[in-house]
Scaffold this motif. Sequence first.
Motif, PDB file in Angstrom:
ATOM      1  N   GLY A 185       0.931  -1.238  -0.032  1.00 60.20           N
ATOM      2  CA  GLY A 185       0.014   0.041   0.061  1.00 60.20           C
ATOM      3  C   GLY A 185       0.838   1.280  -0.137  1.00 60.20           C
ATOM      4  O   GLY A 185       1.894   1.232   0.318  1.00 60.20           O
ATOM      5  N   LYS A 186       0.300   2.353  -0.180  1.00 62.12           N
ATOM      6  CA  LYS A 186       1.236   3.514  -0.448  1.00 62.12           C
ATOM      7  C   LYS A 186       0.368   4.695   0.450  1.00 62.12           C
ATOM      8  O   LYS A 186       0.201   6.004   0.237  1.00 62.12           O
ATOM      9  N   ALA A 187      -0.161   4.284   1.655  1.00 66.34           N
ATOM     10  CA  ALA A 187      -0.798   5.090   2.475  1.00 66.34           C
ATOM     11  C   ALA A 187       0.104   5.965   3.256  1.00 66.34           C
ATOM     12  O   ALA A 187       1.388   5.540   3.417  1.00 66.34           O
ATOM     13  N   LEU A 188      -0.060   7.354   3.317  1.00 66.04           N
ATOM     14  CA  LEU A 188       0.684   8.253   4.100  1.00 66.04           C
ATOM     15  C   LEU A 188       2.157   8.470   3.334  1.00 66.04           C
ATOM     16  O   LEU A 188       2.926   9.298   3.816  1.00 66.04           O
ATOM     17  N   ILE A 189       2.269   8.154   2.127  1.00 65.71           N
ATOM     18  CA  ILE A 189       3.474   8.536   1.531  1.00 65.71           C
ATOM     19  C   ILE A 189       3.465  10.091   0.857  1.00 65.71           C
ATOM     20  O   ILE A 189       4.585  10.656   0.422  1.00 65.71           O
ATOM     21  N   ASP A 190       2.043  10.614   0.957  1.00 67.29           N
ATOM     22  CA  ASP A 190       2.163  12.038   0.582  1.00 67.29           C
ATOM     23  C   ASP A 190       2.490  13.099   1.701  1.00 67.29           C
ATOM     24  O   ASP A 190       2.458  14.205   1.537  1.00 67.29           O
ATOM     25  N   GLN A 191       2.935  12.723   3.007  1.00 62.11           N
ATOM     26  CA  GLN A 191       3.411  13.602   3.909  1.00 62.11           C
ATOM     27  C   GLN A 191       4.829  13.667   3.790  1.00 62.11           C
ATOM     28  O   GLN A 191       5.554  12.853   3.474  1.00 62.11           O
ATOM     29  N   TRP A 192       4.961  15.074   4.517  1.00 64.09           N
ATOM     30  CA  TRP A 192       6.443  15.555   4.314  1.00 64.09           C
ATOM     31  C   TRP A 192       6.825  15.492   5.894  1.00 64.09           C
ATOM     32  O   TRP A 192       5.952  16.011   6.825  1.00 64.09           O
ATOM     33  N   VAL A 193       8.035  15.094   6.347  1.00 64.17           N
ATOM     34  CA  VAL A 193       8.404  14.976   7.807  1.00 64.17           C
ATOM     35  C   VAL A 193       9.428  15.907   7.964  1.00 64.17           C
ATOM     36  O   VAL A 193      10.375  16.074   7.221  1.00 64.17           O
ATOM     37  N   LEU A 194       9.401  16.467   9.091  1.00 61.35           N
ATOM     38  CA  LEU A 194      10.598  17.569   9.505  1.00 61.35           C
ATOM     39  C   LEU A 194      11.059  16.686  10.888  1.00 61.35           C
ATOM     40  O   LEU A 194      10.436  16.452  11.952  1.00 61.35           O
ATOM     41  N   GLU A 195      12.221  16.343  10.810  1.00 61.66           N
ATOM     42  CA  GLU A 195      12.784  15.628  11.949  1.00 61.66           C
ATOM     43  C   GLU A 195      14.277  16.514  12.230  1.00 61.66           C
ATOM     44  O   GLU A 195      15.161  16.639  11.336  1.00 61.66           O
TER      45      GLU A 195
END
Length: 92
Positions: free
Chosen positions: A16-26
């Motif tokens: 699945g490709k769920a949540l791959i459109d989110q950008w993360v700041l770490e």
Amino acid sequence: MSASIYQRPKNAMQSGKALIDQWVLEFAAAEAKKPDPLMGWAGSGDTQQQVTLKFPTKEEAMAYAERYGIEAVVHATPPRRLKIQAYADNFR
């Protein structure tokens, strides 16, 4: 304070490709981890390593970093390569 901004990769354990459109700041590690004398677990006093912020777009993540004076490095998302093959190709 420095951080990295990247787009979430696809989970390797699922198709699945769920949540791959989110950008993360770490946030980057400010100090090295050291073993705890009693338990032996690795840890540090830097609590920023535990913070992960999620944004719907890259622009919003960059705007957040600029607003709070965070030096952020944006990592580009590698292009996805699809290997299209038919089931019959397994028997060639």
